[in-house]
Design an enzyme around this catalytic site. Structure first.
Site, PDB file in Angstrom:
ATOM      1  CG  HIS A  43      -2.119  -0.915   1.023  1.00  5.32           C
ATOM      2  ND1 HIS A  43      -2.756  -1.534   2.074  1.00  5.32           N
ATOM      3  CD2 HIS A  43      -2.779  -1.300  -0.088  1.00  5.32           C
ATOM      4  CE1 HIS A  43      -3.756  -2.260   1.613  1.00  5.32           C
ATOM      5  NE2 HIS A  43      -3.787  -2.147   0.298  1.00  5.32           N
ATOM      6  CB  CYS A  98       4.183 -10.729   4.198  1.00  2.00           C
ATOM      7  SG  CYS A  98       5.444 -10.748   5.489  1.00  2.00           S
ATOM      8  CG  HIS A 126      -6.239  -4.309   5.433  1.00  2.00           C
ATOM      9  ND1 HIS A 126      -5.401  -5.344   5.092  1.00  2.00           N
ATOM     10  CD2 HIS A 126      -5.499  -3.178   5.392  1.00  2.00           C
ATOM     11  CE1 HIS A 126      -4.183  -4.860   4.867  1.00  2.00           C
ATOM     12  NE2 HIS A 126      -4.224  -3.540   5.045  1.00  2.00           N
ATOM     13  CD  GLU A 128      -2.538  -9.102   7.423  1.00  2.00           C
ATOM     14  OE1 GLU A 128      -1.864  -8.066   7.257  1.00  2.00           O
ATOM     15  OE2 GLU A 128      -2.521  -9.764   8.474  1.00  2.00           O
ATOM     16  CB  SER A 224      -0.015   2.250   4.447  1.00  2.00           C
ATOM     17  OG  SER A 224       0.835   1.709   5.437  1.00  2.00           O
ATOM     18  CB  SER A 225      -3.088  -1.325   7.999  1.00  2.00           C
ATOM     19  OG  SER A 225      -3.350  -1.609   9.342  1.00  2.00           O
TER      20      SER A 225
END
Ligand code: SF4
Length: 313
Positions: A43, A98, A126, A128, A224-225
């Site tokens: 992100h 990741c 989100h 993820e 971006s978290s």
């Protein structure tokens, strides 16, 4: 009067982001443009635009990828359904998920086989969270905050396990975990916490930095978290804090009456943007730069098979 810039350590790229970007770059080198990437690889606007210029095409729907194309899954991971569809469509696939997100996926699959249901702490929508929840057809209950804990309705409470998004605020996650444990005392916690080393180290660095400065600037994109969490960590400690996607977004009035400027960057923000922010703050009057002491990160994740250095990259 502006005096100095204090740089948080560590800041910026983590091992998962390094690896994800390398995967796209190596795939471009080995197979040529275009390389399709499902969702933003990480992100960050600068990173995405840079890879676009090199020949990457970012898509959300797999239907937008032509047959036979090379496809990369982003660092955030994907659901089983996306994996299945991508394989069914016959793409050449490289997975830039990741390894620390994959670790959570593996844990979910393993405990599911043992009959566990899950409580996931994370942010709805989100990628993820979608990827992790999408490891199972059902049986993962999302909680975004303490108030959600009372609302979830697992079908049983003897075998419940907790998983978390890797990029949460450690303090928020601890508060929500306490609420989960209060309602479900038997809940199984991960052996090693799911919030990743990079998120923890960057938040710890901001905790050290904030009391020493008058303002904290976080370099990171709005999506971006982990970058958003850094800004919140500083704010919660009472230090004025702003997040910028690039140096252009800095506002001169933020620095009026400030002497010490703290600077950090989220795990997906490249150092070049930090340098540009430094130049801009210097142009506004800062005279020196000081680096904080901090943990040196040495973690490096290997590239997937088929993209290693023997591919002449
Ligand atoms: S922030 Fe953590 S989980 Fe996300 S890519 Fe970096 S190391 Fe992996």
């Amino acid at each position: 009067m502006l005096q100095d810039i204090v740089l948080a350590e560590p800041r910026g790229f983590c091992a998962g982001v390094d690896r994800a970007i390398e995967i796209v770059e190596h795939a471009l080198h080995k197979f040529g443009a275009p390389i399709y990437v499902r969702h933003e690889i990480v992100h960050n606007t600068y990173v995405v635009n840079d890879l676009k210029a090199k020949g990457a095409i970012f898509i959300e729907a797999l239907a937008d990828v032509p047959p036979g194309a090379t496809l990369v899954f982003s660092a955030h991971g994907v659901s089983k359904a996306v994996q299945k569809e991508a394989h069914a469509r016959g793409f050449r696939i490289f997975d830039a998920t990741c390894p620390l997100v994959s670790k959570v996926h593996i844990e979910v699959a393993k405990l599911h086989k043992e009959g566990f249901e899950f409580i996931m702490i994370g942010h709805k929508g989100h990628p993820e969270v979608e990827g992790t929840m999408g490891q199972l057809d059902r049986g993962i209950h999302l909680v975004e905050g303490v108030a959600d804990v009372a609302k979830i309705q697992p079908s049983q409470i003897k075998k419940l396990a907790l998983v978390t998004q890797t990029t949460l605020s450690m303090d928020d996650a601890a508060e929500i975990t306490a609420a989960v444990k209060a309602r479900f005392p038997m809940v199984r916690e991960p052996k090693q916490q799911d919030i990743c080393y990079a998120t923890q180290n960057r938040q710890d660095a901001v905790k050290l930095l904030s009391p020493q400065v008058d303002i904290v600037i976080v370099v990171g994109s709005p999506t971006s978290s982990n970058s958003n969490r850094l800004r919140e960590v500083a704010q919660k400690l009472g230090t004025e804090s702003y997040m910028v996607d690039s140096a252009d977004e800095l506002q001169a009035h933020w620095f009026e009456g400030k002497s010490h400027i703290g600077l950090t960057a989220g795990a997906s923000a490249p150092e070049i943007l930090v340098r540009q922010v430094i130049d801009r703050i210097k142009a506004l009057g800062a005279v020196s730069i000081r680096k904080m002491d901090g943990i040196e990160e040495t973690i490096k994740f290997p590239l997937p098979k088929g993209l290693k250095m023997d591919s002449s990259v």
